[in-house]
Design a protein around this motif. Structure first.
Motif, PDB file in Angstrom:
ATOM      1  N   CYS A   1       3.371  51.206  -1.634  1.00  0.00           N
ATOM      2  CA  CYS A   1       4.205  50.109  -1.596  1.00  0.00           C
ATOM      3  C   CYS A   1       4.066  48.933  -1.036  1.00  0.00           C
ATOM      4  O   CYS A   1       4.763  47.961  -1.088  1.00  0.00           O
ATOM      5  CB  CYS A   1       5.893  50.787  -1.578  1.00  0.00           C
ATOM      6  SG  CYS A   1       5.824  50.901   0.447  1.00  0.00           S
TER       7      CYS A   1
ATOM      8  N   CYS B   1       1.532  56.412   2.780  1.00  0.00           N
ATOM      9  CA  CYS B   1       0.914  56.667   1.382  1.00  0.00           C
ATOM     10  C   CYS B   1       0.190  55.125   1.101  1.00  0.00           C
ATOM     11  O   CYS B   1      -0.718  55.071   0.621  1.00  0.00           O
ATOM     12  CB  CYS B   1       1.587  57.146   0.022  1.00  0.00           C
ATOM     13  SG  CYS B   1       2.459  55.821  -0.800  1.00  0.00           S
ATOM     14  N   GLY B   2       0.827  54.234   1.449  1.00  0.00           N
ATOM     15  CA  GLY B   2       0.489  52.500   1.543  1.00  0.00           C
ATOM     16  C   GLY B   2       0.753  52.078   0.281  1.00  0.00           C
ATOM     17  O   GLY B   2       0.543  50.862   0.027  1.00  0.00           O
TER      18      GLY B   2
ATOM     19  N   CYS C   1       8.126  56.691   0.895  1.00  0.00           N
ATOM     20  CA  CYS C   1       7.699  57.563   2.041  1.00  0.00           C
ATOM     21  C   CYS C   1       8.593  57.372   3.212  1.00  0.00           C
ATOM     22  O   CYS C   1       8.452  58.069   4.233  1.00  0.00           O
ATOM     23  CB  CYS C   1       6.217  57.132   2.404  1.00  0.00           C
ATOM     24  SG  CYS C   1       5.157  57.616   1.243  1.00  0.00           S
TER      25      CYS C   1
ATOM     26  N   CYS D   1      10.457  52.054  -0.633  1.00  0.00           N
ATOM     27  CA  CYS D   1       9.476  52.625  -0.023  1.00  0.00           C
ATOM     28  C   CYS D   1       9.833  54.278  -0.053  1.00  0.00           C
ATOM     29  O   CYS D   1      10.684  54.723   0.677  1.00  0.00           O
ATOM     30  CB  CYS D   1       9.130  52.459   1.379  1.00  0.00           C
ATOM     31  SG  CYS D   1       7.895  53.567   1.964  1.00  0.00           S
TER      32      CYS D   1
HETATM   33  S1  FES Z   1       4.295  53.908   1.866  1.00  0.00           S
HETATM   34 FE1  FES Z   1       4.356  55.295   0.551  1.00  0.00          FE
HETATM   35  S2  FES Z   1       5.876  54.446  -0.664  1.00  0.00           S
HETATM   36 FE2  FES Z   1       5.900  53.076   0.959  1.00  0.00          FE
END
Ligand code: FES
Ligand code: FES
Lengths: 699, 154
Positions: free
Chosen positions: B101, B98-99, B134, B132
């Motif tokens: 964090c 998702c990017g 994800c 993170c």
């Molecule tokens: S890339 Fe989604 S929380 Fe780290």
């Protein structure tokens, strides 16, 4: 007007002012009978935009929540279209019904769109080739398309798609475009980096939380501190005195404070003096589990599946294994706390923020505000995770209500505490498993489940391969809200079933891999009732992961656990390795084999698998939500424990079974088996069979 | 409200804010430097990590009044052209999902490399305590090693 020979979509082509070209898919229900309707009317459904200067924009129609579809969907178009991936731009499509299902959930985006996007890309490519062939007066068969160019093979004449656009627009739309032979794929199946990665690593404003608009106020909302309590008297005197606070708005069961900054809104919100009245039951997690146990001891009422007769088998057995598994409530905790921007003024609504279901949000806002859908726009930015939380529309609806009442553009920001105390939780569950055994045979499998709000289906393996099989369940009433959480159903079912399977292997002294293969063979050769999975594919992943991990030859000091599961169309099999550090198991390596049809983006696919595995390890090990008197006890990461770098595997090796079949789900399928594989490895290392999640406190 | 002069990404910036406002919100709301993210507000997740005089600091719990003359570097100032070895390694290994964090992860990693140019796995475990959701930890670890290699062969 020509139609593509597609299941339900039509290709539309039209000129772009200044000489470019647009390609889009139109759903029949939006089609007019007037074949000459300019595509401008259908602008929002555009997938491919080629400007006269050759610039190519591809649209990604589904919300990007970290599952990678903003990259993988356009890859499919680019592949067939024949353009240079490095030169294209990708945009997230706005909400428009003509894009079809614009949901992020159920691992469905690629599954649903693969065939259509390929056909569209191929049709567009053929139109460029035909256009060039006409210009050069040569046969189209002597031309090839690559990197956004059409090339005449013998003369090496070249024209770019941009140059060809105005001619291509006049070409017939091919009814049956020739798809590329997969062996000629240039992008599909390769490693392609996320289209937003540069913006991410440089901190660009990509997310809903980053929305900044002229005149926008920041809002925070005081919501009920416990389920079962509702809004009573509100004293906002102190809140209004906080520096920067502009407005306080009472909603039905909450109070919003609007201010000139997030911090002021928070201070104002925290300064409200609110009386919360107890109007419902104040529930406790301990009562949930006691209630579950009672039901399981009596036997749940709903029979999902009943093959043969488990009761007779239990009588014949020399041993009946009878165990209970316990699953706590979980919060979603997507990394970006909920937020939403709304501007409701003059009967028009602009919404912008994180949602997995933009269409549903628009419907809900239309209903709540009594405003026609046509006057509502929903923009969806990149999102800091979803995991199912934003399949609910409460964050967007609430922002719209606040904006409407304040007559001002607002961004409602949730704190982590707000997020965790107002979730739609993964429900607590309890399972009872019984196996009728002889010294070397499993005679019957009996699973019983109780969970808040829902029961379970009973069609996953070993069903289909067991003569005596029963699955029953019962829902449990509660006023704590529940919802979908990554790989719903499968995420807990796999843990209990695959852990129990490991217990049976131990009883019967069977090898966990070999014994599972026996079942898939039975399901294939002598199926019992409905078989809800493909035993051949199951076998393929189990064998592949056994090979990857060299199953059967465990290195010294390493302990292993195995599990496999089928969900969302795909198969995953995993081997977890743990070592003991200071007597405690630490995950060092995970092997995972996946069967998901054709892989679109190898890098993205592997990332999803690795991420799901770490996600699954985290939730098997650390967090749980506890209700006491209706109130959530773990309201932030200081009590809702989360995995850190140390707890993640050092390496996760992923392999995909090669397949020419259309892609199946990827965002979810690797999560379900991991908790069991981990629990089984912990058992191998410590001799402790952990039948309650999370594990950490029990080690 | 008080006036503060802050050194951010090599520039002196003046802001007006209540003295208890966390640096995080000053960056995001006053200065529109939204690359620094909010994730928990209680110094747990690391999404808000900035570089404060070379140390990784969780800006959600540092009141603006306590920043003083210390130099703040945010993700926007990590490199001029987005070409810090860590940023390049992150791109090369396609770390993010998702990017959300990742700016915090990068700032934590950049301070780690300042003090420890070639960190061991154990040093990475100790320094990288960001969350993170994800699950990109495996790639983050690899990317830090890769960036260290880039730095040390420069
Ligand atoms: S890339 Fe989604 S929380 Fe780290
Ligand atoms: S927001 Fe600062 S550590 Fe989480």
């Amino acid at each position: 007007m020509d139609f593509m020979n597609s299941r339900r979509n039509f290709l539309k082509v039209s000129a772009l002012t200044g000489g470019g070209i647009l390609f889009g898919l139109v759903f029949p229900s939006f089609e007019t009978n007037d074949a000459s309707t300019a595509l401008a009317d259908y602008m929002p459904n555009i997938y491919i935009k080629i400007k006269p200067d050759g610039k190519i924009v591809l649209m990604a129609p589904n919300p990007e929540i970290g599952q990678g579809v903003k990259t993988s969907l356009p890859i499919i178009i680019a592949e067939e279209l024949g353009v240079d991936w490095k030169k294209i731009e990708v945009e997230l499509a706005p909400l428009d019904n003509r894009y079809g299902r614009q949901t992020a959930g159920g691992s469905g985006a690629i599954r649903g769109r693969y065939a259509d996007l390929r056909k569209m890309g191929a049709a567009a490519r053929e139109m460029f080739v035909n256009a060039a062939a006409q210009i050069w007066s040569v046969s189209a068969a002597d031309c090839i398309a690559d990197d956004g160019m059409v090339i005449h093979k013998s003369s090496e004449k070249k024209l770019s798609y941009g140059e060809l656009a105005s001619k291509a627009v006049t070409m017939q739309i091919p009814a049956n475009p020739t798809l590329k032979d997969p062996k000629d794929f240039k992008y599909i199946g390769t490693r392609i980096t996320d289209v937003d990665v540069h913006s991410i690593v440089t901190g660009k404003p990509l997310f809903g939380i980053d929305t900044r608009r002229k005149g926008m106020l920041f809002a925070m909302i005081a919501r009920s501190p416990a389920y079962g309590k509702t809004l009573g008297n509100v004293d906002d005197t102190k809140a209004r005195k906080v520096n920067g606070v502009k407005n306080v708005i009472k909603l039905k069961n909450s109070v919003a404070v609007l201010a000139t900054s997030t911090w002021a809104a928070k201070k104002g919100r925290d300064a409200l003096v609110i009386q919360w009245n107890t109007t419902g039951k104040l529930e406790n997690s301990s009562d949930h589990f006691a209630g579950f146990k009672e039901i399981l001891e009596k036997g749940p009422t709903t029979v999902g599946r009943n093959d043969g007769d488990v009761e007779i088998a239990k009588q014949k057995a020399t041993k009946v294994l009878d165990v209970y598994y316990e699953i706590p409530t979980l919060s979603h905790c997507q990394m970006e706390p909920l937020n939403f921007f709304a501007d409701v003024r003059d009967g028009k609504v602009e919404l912008y923020g994180p949602t997995q279901v933009p269409d549903q949000l628009r419907n809900d806002v239309a209903e709540k505000l009594g405003i026609n859908k046509d006057n509502i726009t929903v923009g969806v930015p990149r999102q800091g995770g979803g995991f199912g939380r934003k399949l609910m529309t409460d964050n967007g609806v609430e922002a719209a209500l606040v904006s409407a009442a304040a007559q001002s553009p607002v961004q409602v920001q949730w704190t982590r505490e707000d997020d965790m105390q107002n979730d739609f939780y993964r429900p607590a569950e309890m399972y009872r498993y019984r196996a009728a055994l002889t010294a070397n045979e499993l005679l019957a499998w009996h699973q019983s489940a109780v969970g808040i709000g829902r029961g379970i289906r009973g069609d996953s393996y070993v069903a289909g391969a067991m003569v005596n099989y029963r699955s029953d369940s019962q829902g449990f009433n509660s006023n704590t809200p529940t919802g979908w959480w990554r790989a719903p159903g499968a995420c807990t079912m796999a843990y209990v079933a695959e852990s129990f399977f490991d217990e049976i292997c131990l009883e019967l002294k069977k090898d966990p891999v070999a014994f599972r293969l026996d079942f898939f063979k039975k399901a294939k050769d002598a199926p019992v009732g409905r078989v809800g999975y493909d035993p051949t594919k199951y076998k393929a992943v189990v064998e592949l992961v056994a090979k990857m991990s060299n199953w059967g030859t465990t290195p010294d000091g390493v302990y292993r656990g195995f599990a496999t599961w089928f969900s969302f169309g795909s198969y995953a099999a995993q081997v977890v390795e743990v070592k003991l550090e200071d007597g405690k198991p630490r995950v060092t390596k995970v092997y995972c084999a996946v069967y998901c049809g054709r892989v679109i983006n190898l890098s993205g696919a592997e990332n999803q698998i690795q991420g799901a595995i770490v996600d699954g390890i985290n939730h098997a090990m650390f967090p749980k939500v506890t209700f006491v008197d209706g109130a959530v006890q773990e309201t932030n990461f200081n009590t809702y424990n989360f995995l850190r770098m140390y707890d993640a595997p050092l390496d996760i090796e992923v392999k995909f079974v090669e397949s020419d079949e259309a892609p199946t789900g990827l965002g979810e399928p690797a999560l379900p088996p991991i908790a069991a594989a981990l629990g089984n490895a912990i058992f191998a290392a410590t001799g402790k069979r952990l039948r309650r999640l999370p594990f950490a406190g029990q080690l | 409200m008080a006036k503060y002069s802050l050194s951010i990404n090599g520039k002196i910036m003046s802001v007006e804010a209540d003295d208890d406002t966390p640096l995080l919100w000053v960056l995001r709301d006053n200065l529109n430097l939204v690359g620094t993210k909010f994730g928990c507000g209680v110094a747990q997740c690391g999404a808000c990590t900035v570089d404060l005089d070379g140390e990784a600091l969780r800006s959600c719990v540092l009141p603006v009044s306590a920043v003083g003359k210390r130099k703040v570097v945010t993700i926007e100032g990590l490199s001029e052209d987005g070409d810090h070895p860590l940023q390049k390694a992150w791109e090369e290994l396609d770390v993010s999902q998702c990017g959300y964090c990742q700016s915090g992860q990068l700032m934590a990693a950049s301070t780690l490399l300042k003090s420890t140019p070639d960190p061991t796995d154990q040093q990475i475990d100790e320094a990288m305590t960001n969350i993170c959701r994800c699950g990109t930890q495996v790639r983050i670890r690899k990317a830090i090693h890769l960036a260290a290699k880039k730095l040390n062969t420069k």
